[in-house]
Design an enzyme around this catalytic site. Structure first.
Site, PDB file in Angstrom:
ATOM      1  N   GLY A  66      31.698   3.333 -23.371  1.00 19.00           N
ATOM      2  CA  GLY A  66      30.621   4.182 -23.868  1.00 19.00           C
ATOM      3  C   GLY A  66      29.458   3.386 -24.425  1.00 19.00           C
ATOM      4  O   GLY A  66      28.297   3.791 -24.292  1.00 19.00           O
ATOM      5  N   GLN A  82      31.002  -1.016 -17.442  1.00 20.25           N
ATOM      6  CA  GLN A  82      32.366  -0.481 -17.454  1.00 20.25           C
ATOM      7  C   GLN A  82      33.212  -1.175 -18.512  1.00 20.25           C
ATOM      8  O   GLN A  82      34.014  -0.538 -19.204  1.00 20.25           O
ATOM      9  CB  GLN A  82      33.000  -0.647 -16.068  1.00 20.25           C
ATOM     10  CG  GLN A  82      34.182   0.262 -15.801  1.00 20.25           C
ATOM     11  CD  GLN A  82      33.761   1.720 -15.660  1.00 20.25           C
ATOM     12  OE1 GLN A  82      32.589   2.010 -15.418  1.00 20.25           O
ATOM     13  NE2 GLN A  82      34.702   2.632 -15.825  1.00 20.25           N
ATOM     14  N   LYS A 139      -2.938  -8.018  13.259  1.00 17.26           N
ATOM     15  CA  LYS A 139      -2.667  -9.303  12.622  1.00 17.26           C
ATOM     16  C   LYS A 139      -3.915  -9.973  12.050  1.00 17.26           C
ATOM     17  O   LYS A 139      -3.818 -11.047  11.457  1.00 17.26           O
ATOM     18  CB  LYS A 139      -1.980 -10.240  13.615  1.00 17.26           C
ATOM     19  CG  LYS A 139      -0.587  -9.775  14.027  1.00 17.26           C
ATOM     20  CD  LYS A 139       0.095 -10.794  14.932  1.00 17.26           C
ATOM     21  CE  LYS A 139       1.506 -10.328  15.296  1.00 17.26           C
ATOM     22  NZ  LYS A 139       2.196 -11.305  16.179  1.00 17.26           N
ATOM     23  N   GLU A 161       0.836  -1.190   0.000  1.00 14.11           N
ATOM     24  CA  GLU A 161       0.000   0.000   0.000  1.00 14.11           C
ATOM     25  C   GLU A 161       0.876   1.248   0.000  1.00 14.11           C
ATOM     26  O   GLU A 161       2.089   1.156   0.222  1.00 14.11           O
ATOM     27  CB  GLU A 161      -0.926  -0.014   1.223  1.00 14.11           C
ATOM     28  CG  GLU A 161      -1.886  -1.196   1.222  1.00 14.11           C
ATOM     29  CD  GLU A 161      -2.895  -1.137   2.367  1.00 14.11           C
ATOM     30  OE1 GLU A 161      -2.838  -0.172   3.170  1.00 14.11           O
ATOM     31  OE2 GLU A 161      -3.735  -2.062   2.453  1.00 14.11           O
ATOM     32  N   THR A 176       1.885  -5.500  -9.532  1.00 18.99           N
ATOM     33  CA  THR A 176       2.281  -6.113 -10.797  1.00 18.99           C
ATOM     34  C   THR A 176       1.073  -6.757 -11.465  1.00 18.99           C
ATOM     35  O   THR A 176       0.301  -7.459 -10.819  1.00 18.99           O
ATOM     36  CB  THR A 176       3.377  -7.160 -10.554  1.00 18.99           C
ATOM     37  OG1 THR A 176       4.501  -6.537  -9.940  1.00 18.99           O
ATOM     38  CG2 THR A 176       3.812  -7.813 -11.864  1.00 18.99           C
ATOM     39  N   GLU A 233      17.478  -4.680   2.945  1.00 17.25           N
ATOM     40  CA  GLU A 233      17.573  -4.395   4.369  1.00 17.25           C
ATOM     41  C   GLU A 233      16.665  -5.320   5.186  1.00 17.25           C
ATOM     42  O   GLU A 233      17.037  -5.765   6.278  1.00 17.25           O
ATOM     43  CB  GLU A 233      17.203  -2.930   4.636  1.00 17.25           C
ATOM     44  CG  GLU A 233      18.198  -1.922   4.074  1.00 17.25           C
ATOM     45  CD  GLU A 233      18.074  -1.717   2.565  1.00 17.25           C
ATOM     46  OE1 GLU A 233      19.013  -1.138   1.973  1.00 17.25           O
ATOM     47  OE2 GLU A 233      17.055  -2.135   1.970  1.00 17.25           O
ATOM     48  N   LEU A 241      32.120  -2.428 -21.292  1.00 18.37           N
ATOM     49  CA  LEU A 241      31.653  -1.959 -22.599  1.00 18.37           C
ATOM     50  C   LEU A 241      31.983  -0.487 -22.850  1.00 18.37           C
ATOM     51  O   LEU A 241      31.899  -0.014 -23.987  1.00 18.37           O
ATOM     52  CB  LEU A 241      30.138  -2.161 -22.711  1.00 18.37           C
ATOM     53  CG  LEU A 241      29.637  -3.610 -22.697  1.00 18.37           C
ATOM     54  CD1 LEU A 241      28.119  -3.638 -22.594  1.00 18.37           C
ATOM     55  CD2 LEU A 241      30.092  -4.371 -23.923  1.00 18.37           C
ATOM     56  N   GLU A 257       8.525 -17.191  -3.292  1.00 21.82           N
ATOM     57  CA  GLU A 257       8.553 -15.876  -3.946  1.00 21.82           C
ATOM     58  C   GLU A 257       9.970 -15.320  -3.978  1.00 21.82           C
ATOM     59  O   GLU A 257      10.451 -14.843  -5.011  1.00 21.82           O
ATOM     60  CB  GLU A 257       7.644 -14.892  -3.222  1.00 21.82           C
ATOM     61  CG  GLU A 257       7.733 -13.473  -3.770  1.00 21.82           C
ATOM     62  CD  GLU A 257       6.996 -12.452  -2.922  1.00 21.82           C
ATOM     63  OE1 GLU A 257       7.065 -11.259  -3.275  1.00 21.82           O
ATOM     64  OE2 GLU A 257       6.364 -12.831  -1.924  1.00 21.82           O
TER      65      GLU A 257
END
Length: 397
Positions: free
Chosen positions: A353, A349, A191, A141, A172, A380, A351, A254
């Protein structure tokens, strides 16, 4: 070059593809990804377009929905390893499409089957397995993400069912989605959360504007808004107030499947970077791969990828749908998410540019990789969960 070819020389093949059925499934998804997803992946990312027609064909034509559902109910009767390998292979080409696949087949179909009644299974399951209905879950939410107990969506009991009110954020498959598992509070206790089947054509359900995102642009994301939505009693999944148990039971698979997205992203980045450095780009008359700095990036990237892949598949092998063990899934998601971001940035890096342009797919893959450190539990949160589980080891000492 295909890093996938090198993978077969490392580790037991049956660890990653345990059966002939798993091997055939991987080959089929690799072919589908290359022939159906690859030609349009960059274009769809640019236009933020979801390939809904192909997605529905994954059910109606390719039988790729319902991987963990028993065969006698129309599924494939397979295991979490199958979900991991399918997601890995799709993410090699289009991680956004893989995200929508995961939201449908893991977050809804698998989750629903684990908690639904026989009547609900008979009424709903055939439609989500054959792709005629697109699905997902609605938990997050505007002010409740990691803190799921802080959700404000409510379901008020009536004589014939419930009245649903609230807003779900960053959902999604919102937009093309036909049905969602929606979590809502059904009591004064934080809960006391229940799970409901909510069809998006119900009166009072509306879809917010599509989110404009950094990555995963080929997967639709939007708000789901519920305004006095009537939900019949037969649409509650499991017992009232037991939605939190229902929700937590699905977290392990998941998180492991999200980690598999990181594997696919990193593998493709390594393939592109190694091909460029070894066969395409010369510097001072030598292939780029002759320079130590580039060797360090490629070698350490491949080693980190291989370690993450071993952990993800090890956890997938151990998942028991009747028993939740969160530490392995949290570790796999944390390690794989960090690895994919690091590999993507390092290959940019390599590749130079070109890596910063859209001529190569690495900038897209790198943008996609960042979501894995946020969705399904932030890095976290994974760290907090892991330390909490570690602390339990000392509880009785």
């Amino acid at each position: 070059m295909r890093i996938g070819d090198l993978l077969t020389s490392i580790g037991p093949e049956k660890f990653f593809d345990p059966t002939d059925e798993h091997r055939a499934l991987r080959k089929m998804v690799q072919h589908l990804a290359a022939s159906e997803l690859e030609p349009n992946a960059a274009r769809d990312d640019e236009s933020e377009q979801f390939n809904e027609k192909l997605f529905r064909r994954f059910g109606s034509e390719f039988n790729l929905f319902g991987l963990t559902v028993p065969a006698d109910l129309g599924g494939a009767g397979l295991d979490p390893v199958a979900s991991v390998l399918v997601t890995e292979e799709l993410s090699v080409v289009d991680a956004g499409f893989a995200l929508s696949y995961m939201a449908h087949d893991v977050l809804f179909v698998h989750n629903f089957f684990q908690g639904a009644s026989p009547e609900q299974i008979k009424r709903v399951l055939p439609h989500v397995i054959d792709g005629s209905w697109i699905s997902g879950i609605a938990m997050t939410e505007p002010e409740a993400g990691t803190d799921v107990l802080g959700m404000r969506t409510t379901a008020r009991r009536t004589a014939s069912g419930y009245i649903l009110n609230g807003v779900k954020q960053f959902i999604t498959n919102a937009g093309p989605g036909d049905i969602f598992i929606v979590y809502a509070k059904t009591g004064s206790d934080d809960k006391s959360i229940s799970a409901f089947l909510v069809e998006t054509d119900r009166k009072g359900v509306s879809i917010g504007k599509p989110e404009k995102k950094l990555g995963m642009r080929t997967s639709p994301t939007a708000q789901l808004v519920f305004d006095e939505v009537v939900v019949p009693s037969e649409n509650i999944v499991g017992a009232e107030g037991r939605g939190l148990v229902h929700m937590m039971r699905n977290l392990e698979i998941e998180r492991v499947v999200l980690a598999a997205q990181s594997l696919g992203i990193a593998r493709r980045c390594l393939e592109v970077g190694a091909t460029y450095a070894i066969t395409q780009r010369k510097q001072f008359g030598q292939p780029l791969s002759h320079f130590g700095q580039i060797q360090k990036i490629l070698a350490e990237g491949f080693a980190d990828f291989q370690a993450a892949r071993a952990l993800v598949y090890a956890v997938a092998h151990q998942i028991d749908f009747n028993e939740r063990r969160s530490a392995g899934a949290a570790a796999a998601k944390l390690m794989a998410a960090q690895m994919a971001e690091r590999v993507g940035r390092d290959i940019i890096q390599v590749l130079g540019g070109y890596g910063y342009t859209r001529e190569y797919p690495v900038e897209r893959l790198y943008r996609d990789a960042i979501l894995i450190s946020i969705g399904g539990g932030t890095n976290e949160a994974m760290e907090k969960n892991l330390v909490k589980d570690m602390a339990l080891c000392f509880k009785d000492q």
